[in-house]
Design a protein around this motif. Sequence first.
Motif, PDB file in Angstrom:
ATOM      1  N   VAL A   6     -24.784 -72.051  36.466  1.00 53.62           N
ATOM      2  CA  VAL A   6     -25.549 -70.977  35.959  1.00 53.62           C
ATOM      3  C   VAL A   6     -26.997 -71.501  35.880  1.00 53.62           C
ATOM      4  CG1 VAL A   6     -25.975 -69.634  33.768  1.00 53.62           C
ATOM      5  CG2 VAL A   6     -23.572 -70.578  34.458  1.00 53.62           C
ATOM      6  N   VAL A   7     -27.820 -70.783  36.292  1.00 49.98           N
ATOM      7  CA  VAL A   7     -29.404 -70.985  36.202  1.00 49.98           C
ATOM      8  C   VAL A   7     -29.984 -69.992  35.306  1.00 49.98           C
ATOM      9  CG1 VAL A   7     -31.250 -71.333  37.848  1.00 49.98           C
ATOM     10  CG2 VAL A   7     -28.950 -71.831  39.009  1.00 49.98           C
ATOM     11  N   GLY A   8     -30.792 -70.631  34.687  1.00 54.63           N
ATOM     12  CA  GLY A   8     -31.580 -69.803  33.649  1.00 54.63           C
ATOM     13  C   GLY A   8     -31.034 -69.576  32.291  1.00 54.63           C
ATOM     14  N   THR A  53     -31.277 -63.497  35.388  1.00 55.96           N
ATOM     15  CA  THR A  53     -32.413 -62.815  35.726  1.00 55.96           C
ATOM     16  C   THR A  53     -33.649 -62.811  34.655  1.00 55.96           C
ATOM     17  OG1 THR A  53     -31.678 -60.571  35.857  1.00 55.96           O
ATOM     18  CG2 THR A  53     -31.644 -61.850  37.840  1.00 55.96           C
ATOM     19  N   ASP A  54     -33.089 -62.532  33.728  1.00 54.94           N
ATOM     20  CA  ASP A  54     -33.997 -62.436  32.450  1.00 54.94           C
ATOM     21  C   ASP A  54     -34.614 -63.508  31.989  1.00 54.94           C
ATOM     22  OD1 ASP A  54     -31.369 -62.373  31.692  1.00 54.94           O
ATOM     23  OD2 ASP A  54     -31.316 -60.990  30.260  1.00 54.94           O
ATOM     24  N   TYR A  55     -34.152 -64.877  32.417  1.00 50.82           N
ATOM     25  CA  TYR A  55     -34.485 -66.140  31.797  1.00 50.82           C
ATOM     26  C   TYR A  55     -34.862 -67.053  32.859  1.00 50.82           C
ATOM     27  CZ  TYR A  55     -32.964 -64.627  27.334  1.00 50.82           C
ATOM     28  OH  TYR A  55     -32.615 -63.854  26.329  1.00 50.82           O
ATOM     29  N   VAL A  56     -35.260 -66.606  34.161  1.00 50.06           N
ATOM     30  CA  VAL A  56     -35.803 -67.489  35.099  1.00 50.06           C
ATOM     31  C   VAL A  56     -36.916 -67.160  35.857  1.00 50.06           C
ATOM     32  CG1 VAL A  56     -34.063 -66.535  36.896  1.00 50.06           C
ATOM     33  CG2 VAL A  56     -34.647 -68.921  37.103  1.00 50.06           C
ATOM     34  N   ASN A  57     -37.746 -67.909  36.372  1.00 50.46           N
ATOM     35  CA  ASN A  57     -38.964 -67.238  37.086  1.00 50.46           C
ATOM     36  C   ASN A  57     -38.592 -67.128  38.765  1.00 50.46           C
ATOM     37  OD1 ASN A  57     -39.402 -69.671  39.000  1.00 50.46           O
ATOM     38  ND2 ASN A  57     -40.195 -70.928  37.129  1.00 50.46           N
ATOM     39  N   HIS A  58     -39.455 -66.256  39.076  1.00 49.39           N
ATOM     40  CA  HIS A  58     -39.179 -65.686  40.580  1.00 49.39           C
ATOM     41  C   HIS A  58     -38.978 -67.098  41.652  1.00 49.39           C
ATOM     42  CE1 HIS A  58     -40.722 -62.051  38.622  1.00 49.39           C
ATOM     43  NE2 HIS A  58     -39.837 -61.581  39.615  1.00 49.39           N
ATOM     44  N   ASN A  59     -39.907 -67.681  41.349  1.00 51.87           N
ATOM     45  CA  ASN A  59     -40.128 -69.024  42.199  1.00 51.87           C
ATOM     46  C   ASN A  59     -38.659 -69.817  42.280  1.00 51.87           C
ATOM     47  OD1 ASN A  59     -41.077 -70.797  44.123  1.00 51.87           O
ATOM     48  ND2 ASN A  59     -41.355 -72.375  42.792  1.00 51.87           N
ATOM     49  N   LEU A  60     -38.099 -70.195  41.103  1.00 50.59           N
ATOM     50  CA  LEU A  60     -36.993 -70.716  40.969  1.00 50.59           C
ATOM     51  C   LEU A  60     -35.755 -70.123  41.471  1.00 50.59           C
ATOM     52  CD1 LEU A  60     -34.991 -73.254  40.247  1.00 50.59           C
ATOM     53  CD2 LEU A  60     -35.134 -72.084  37.838  1.00 50.59           C
ATOM     54  N   ALA A  61     -35.683 -68.779  41.154  1.00 52.34           N
ATOM     55  CA  ALA A  61     -34.672 -67.600  41.908  1.00 52.34           C
ATOM     56  C   ALA A  61     -34.551 -67.357  43.363  1.00 52.34           C
ATOM     57  CB  ALA A  61     -34.805 -66.302  41.103  1.00 52.34           C
ATOM     58  N   LYS A  62     -35.760 -67.585  43.954  1.00 49.55           N
ATOM     59  CA  LYS A  62     -36.056 -67.686  45.342  1.00 49.55           C
ATOM     60  C   LYS A  62     -35.448 -68.828  46.009  1.00 49.55           C
ATOM     61  CE  LYS A  62     -39.809 -67.422  48.917  1.00 49.55           C
ATOM     62  NZ  LYS A  62     -41.191 -67.380  48.960  1.00 49.55           N
ATOM     63  N   PHE A  77     -26.794 -62.268  41.059  1.00 49.71           N
ATOM     64  CA  PHE A  77     -28.114 -62.320  39.981  1.00 49.71           C
ATOM     65  C   PHE A  77     -27.614 -61.321  38.785  1.00 49.71           C
ATOM     66  CE2 PHE A  77     -29.830 -63.663  43.902  1.00 49.71           C
ATOM     67  CZ  PHE A  77     -30.746 -64.810  43.453  1.00 49.71           C
ATOM     68  N   VAL A  78     -27.469 -61.862  37.592  1.00 47.15           N
ATOM     69  CA  VAL A  78     -27.009 -61.107  36.377  1.00 47.15           C
ATOM     70  C   VAL A  78     -27.919 -61.373  35.172  1.00 47.15           C
ATOM     71  CG1 VAL A  78     -24.641 -61.292  37.100  1.00 47.15           C
ATOM     72  CG2 VAL A  78     -25.453 -62.983  35.665  1.00 47.15           C
ATOM     73  N   LYS A  79     -27.699 -60.240  34.341  1.00 43.59           N
ATOM     74  CA  LYS A  79     -28.532 -60.484  33.146  1.00 43.59           C
ATOM     75  C   LYS A  79     -27.693 -61.527  32.183  1.00 43.59           C
ATOM     76  CE  LYS A  79     -30.946 -56.219  33.254  1.00 43.59           C
ATOM     77  NZ  LYS A  79     -31.942 -55.905  32.532  1.00 43.59           N
ATOM     78  N   ARG A  80     -28.270 -61.868  30.892  1.00 39.75           N
ATOM     79  CA  ARG A  80     -27.521 -62.905  30.231  1.00 39.75           C
ATOM     80  C   ARG A  80     -26.800 -61.776  29.267  1.00 39.75           C
ATOM     81  NH1 ARG A  80     -28.156 -64.683  25.149  1.00 39.75           N
ATOM     82  NH2 ARG A  80     -27.024 -66.890  24.747  1.00 39.75           N
ATOM     83  N   SER A  81     -25.701 -61.527  29.639  1.00 42.68           N
ATOM     84  CA  SER A  81     -24.598 -60.685  28.946  1.00 42.68           C
ATOM     85  C   SER A  81     -23.527 -60.567  29.275  1.00 42.68           C
ATOM     86  CB  SER A  81     -25.359 -59.158  28.412  1.00 42.68           C
ATOM     87  OG  SER A  81     -25.099 -58.391  29.811  1.00 42.68           O
ATOM     88  N   TRP A  82     -22.350 -60.763  28.630  1.00 41.63           N
ATOM     89  CA  TRP A  82     -21.060 -60.724  29.291  1.00 41.63           C
ATOM     90  C   TRP A  82     -20.865 -59.447  29.957  1.00 41.63           C
ATOM     91  CZ3 TRP A  82     -17.955 -63.967  30.932  1.00 41.63           C
ATOM     92  CH2 TRP A  82     -16.664 -63.596  31.463  1.00 41.63           C
ATOM     93  N   SER A  83     -21.320 -58.522  29.532  1.00 47.92           N
ATOM     94  CA  SER A  83     -21.128 -56.985  30.193  1.00 47.92           C
ATOM     95  C   SER A  83     -21.679 -56.892  31.551  1.00 47.92           C
ATOM     96  CB  SER A  83     -21.698 -55.682  29.288  1.00 47.92           C
ATOM     97  OG  SER A  83     -23.107 -55.958  29.264  1.00 47.92           O
TER      98      SER A  83
END
Length: 98
Positions: A6-8, A53-62, A77-83
């Motif tokens: 898990v990243v971010g 995606t809501d807790y990581v910068n673009h460069n790291l994601a790339k 790529f997901v948001k930080r929510s179980w849903s």
Amino acid sequence: MSSLLVVGADHLGNITDKLMSSGFKEIIHLDGRKVNMVKRGIPEHIDLVLVMTDYVNHNLAKVIKQKAKSQEKPIYFVKRSWSSIHPVLQKMGTKQAN
């Protein structure tokens, strides 16, 4: 699937427990706050990569996306929510069943 990267996100909260109950035996979490996180690789034993995606910068994601692609690891790529995470895991389960 048994290993997950898990990243971010600074803290995963109860997401860790839900991931464990979904069948993951090992969860490695990289918060992505430090600049040198870009240099870290994806361990070979990892089965799946989730990027918050809501807790990581673009460069790291790339960079993580490129590394996952070169190692042929599935990345989502997901948001930080179980849903947001749960449908991805369900989709992965149906892919494995096929």
